[in-house]
Design a protein around this motif. Sequence first.
Motif, mmCIF file in Angstrom:
data_model
loop_
_atom_site.group_PDB
_atom_site.id
_atom_site.type_symbol
_atom_site.label_atom_id
_atom_site.label_comp_id
_atom_site.label_asym_id
_atom_site.label_seq_id
_atom_site.Cartn_x
_atom_site.Cartn_y
_atom_site.Cartn_z
ATOM 1 N N ARG A 171 -3.730 0.793 14.390
ATOM 2 C CA ARG A 171 -4.389 -0.484 14.089
ATOM 3 C C ARG A 171 -5.514 -0.268 13.077
ATOM 4 N NH1 ARG A 171 -4.339 -2.376 20.355
ATOM 5 N NH2 ARG A 171 -2.097 -2.711 20.396
ATOM 6 N N PRO A 172 -5.231 -0.474 11.805
ATOM 7 C CA PRO A 172 -6.263 -0.281 10.781
ATOM 8 C C PRO A 172 -7.426 -1.248 10.974
ATOM 9 C CG PRO A 172 -4.071 -0.448 9.778
ATOM 10 C CD PRO A 172 -3.921 -0.833 11.229
ATOM 11 N N ILE A 173 -8.606 -0.831 10.499
ATOM 12 C CA ILE A 173 -9.774 -1.703 10.461
ATOM 13 C C ILE A 173 -9.885 -2.252 9.041
ATOM 14 C CG2 ILE A 173 -12.289 -1.802 10.629
ATOM 15 C CD1 ILE A 173 -12.128 0.438 12.730
ATOM 16 N N GLY A 174 -9.830 -3.584 8.907
ATOM 17 C CA GLY A 174 -9.914 -4.187 7.577
ATOM 18 C C GLY A 174 -11.328 -4.104 7.021
ATOM 19 N N ALA A 175 -11.421 -4.076 5.682
ATOM 20 C CA ALA A 175 -12.739 -4.026 5.054
ATOM 21 C C ALA A 175 -13.590 -5.227 5.475
ATOM 22 C CB ALA A 175 -12.588 -3.967 3.538
ATOM 23 N N GLU A 239 -9.601 -2.261 -10.738
ATOM 24 C CA GLU A 239 -9.773 -2.948 -9.464
ATOM 25 C C GLU A 239 -8.960 -2.220 -8.392
ATOM 26 O OE1 GLU A 239 -9.755 -7.500 -7.763
ATOM 27 O OE2 GLU A 239 -8.294 -6.960 -9.298
ATOM 28 N N PRO A 240 -9.566 -1.972 -7.235
ATOM 29 C CA PRO A 240 -8.835 -1.221 -6.210
ATOM 30 C C PRO A 240 -7.718 -2.031 -5.558
ATOM 31 C CG PRO A 240 -11.006 -1.847 -5.408
ATOM 32 C CD PRO A 240 -10.925 -2.297 -6.834
ATOM 33 N N ASP A 241 -6.876 -1.336 -4.808
ATOM 34 C CA ASP A 241 -5.779 -1.979 -4.083
ATOM 35 C C ASP A 241 -6.315 -3.046 -3.116
ATOM 36 O OD1 ASP A 241 -2.705 -1.336 -3.639
ATOM 37 O OD2 ASP A 241 -3.570 -1.927 -1.718
ATOM 38 N N GLY A 242 -5.433 -3.944 -2.707
ATOM 39 C CA GLY A 242 -5.841 -5.082 -1.872
ATOM 40 C C GLY A 242 -6.612 -4.701 -0.625
ATOM 41 N N TYR A 243 -6.205 -3.637 0.069
ATOM 42 C CA TYR A 243 -6.879 -3.293 1.329
ATOM 43 C C TYR A 243 -8.293 -2.767 1.096
ATOM 44 C CZ TYR A 243 -6.177 1.808 0.896
ATOM 45 O OH TYR A 243 -6.228 3.128 0.506
ATOM 46 N N LEU A 244 -8.618 -2.434 -0.154
ATOM 47 C CA LEU A 244 -9.955 -1.924 -0.472
ATOM 48 C C LEU A 244 -10.839 -2.987 -1.137
ATOM 49 C CD1 LEU A 244 -8.909 1.593 -1.829
ATOM 50 C CD2 LEU A 244 -10.193 1.126 0.270
ATOM 51 N N ALA A 282 -12.194 1.102 5.767
ATOM 52 C CA ALA A 282 -10.841 0.554 5.599
ATOM 53 C C ALA A 282 -9.879 1.653 5.153
ATOM 54 C CB ALA A 282 -10.858 -0.584 4.574
ATOM 55 N N HIS A 283 -10.346 2.506 4.255
ATOM 56 C CA HIS A 283 -9.454 3.577 3.766
ATOM 57 C C HIS A 283 -9.167 4.607 4.857
ATOM 58 C CE1 HIS A 283 -7.334 6.214 1.176
ATOM 59 N NE2 HIS A 283 -8.161 7.211 1.435
ATOM 60 N N ALA A 284 -10.194 4.969 5.622
ATOM 61 C CA ALA A 284 -10.023 6.008 6.647
ATOM 62 C C ALA A 284 -9.048 5.579 7.735
ATOM 63 C CB ALA A 284 -11.375 6.362 7.261
ATOM 64 N N THR A 285 -8.813 4.255 7.853
ATOM 65 C CA THR A 285 -7.963 3.764 8.945
ATOM 66 C C THR A 285 -6.703 3.055 8.451
ATOM 67 O OG1 THR A 285 -9.144 1.648 9.080
ATOM 68 C CG2 THR A 285 -9.978 3.451 10.435
ATOM 69 N N VAL A 286 -6.495 3.004 7.134
ATOM 70 C CA VAL A 286 -5.357 2.225 6.622
ATOM 71 C C VAL A 286 -4.029 2.788 7.122
ATOM 72 C CG1 VAL A 286 -5.103 3.517 4.444
ATOM 73 C CG2 VAL A 286 -4.397 1.116 4.560
ATOM 74 N N ASN A 287 -4.019 4.074 7.471
ATOM 75 C CA ASN A 287 -2.790 4.690 7.996
ATOM 76 C C ASN A 287 -2.679 4.534 9.507
ATOM 77 O OD1 ASN A 287 -4.789 6.399 8.871
ATOM 78 N ND2 ASN A 287 -3.749 8.295 8.276
#
Length: 349
Positions: A171-175, A239-244, A282-287
């Motif tokens: 369960r990723p944590i969103g930014a 510009e970074p990817d959407g999740y960032l 967000a990046h540390a948990t996107v996986n």
Amino acid sequence: MNSGFGLDHLPYGVVDGHCVVRYEDHVLDLSTVPGLPPVFDCPTLNRFLALGRPAWEDVREKVTRVLEAGTATLDAIYEPELPLAVGDYVDFYSSIEHATNVGRKFRPDDPLPPAWKALPIGYHGRAGSIVVSGTEIVRPHGLRPSYGPTEELDFELELGFVTGPGKHLGRPIGAGEVRDHVFGFVLVNDWSARDIQRFEYRPLGPFLGKSFATSISAWVTPLAALEPYLVPAREQDPEPDGYLRTSGDWALDIALEVDVNGVLITQGNARGLYWTFPQQLAHATVNGAAVRPGDLFASGTISGAEPGTHGCLLEAGTGYLADGDTVTLRGRAGTIELGAVRGTIVSEP
Ligand code: CA
């Protein structure tokens, strides 16, 4: 001058095995305050962090009321302890000035790795080696490439955030969820043995050159106290990817400095970091990696572009630390003084 530990700050720590709030030069034992959740009669803040933001806000409000009323019994500050049981520790690499300067020294032909602007690069550090400010740092031994004590012992000036309540695997944590998951901030000194690091780091990154000690401040400054010091982050190109992607202001206007044996050797500001803390989480948990209460995520060395703003000695090029040297990190956001991080180098435990 404002003490930096007034009612607008109220950082958390642990003294004498109990969770406390610091107010000016005293502490309030939270286990003695009526009406607070029963999570403070213990030697770490983890149970409190696990309760989440509504509880954090409620406790902060009640503690403020008690202190304003002047009815609470305050104690002297006596040897603050490590405030958290840190389960997992991540160190990022989020200053473009630091990454470029170090890259030029380690890899002159390829200073900034291709992925650097696509994602906040980081590595998992050693949580068991995290110590509280004031702890002596034993000069590490290792292969450099011959075995011996490091001859290139360095500090790294960093800012770290502490999580709670976290999320389970998958369960990723969103930014955009950052206020529910980041409790507060500490200053971090990521002690580094450059000769060991240089010999060992390819291809898997830092190992023994970093894992011998990481110092953090005794006081955890709540994000709630730092809200007035959130400012626009620097522009990111591409510009970074959407999740960032984030909306709002997520850089922290915190003035930073380091002295060695009382001599000021660097000054900087955390607002210049390329990657922000919501993007880091967000990046540390996107996986789907799990996050637990009390995990620590450090920014990476904070350097600026100007002379005198290097966040470590490797970049400054002025030589390394000697036995007996004392390094002190300090941070200040307006009227808020972050807890200092101090450590003295010793040759033997
Ligand atoms: Ca570091």
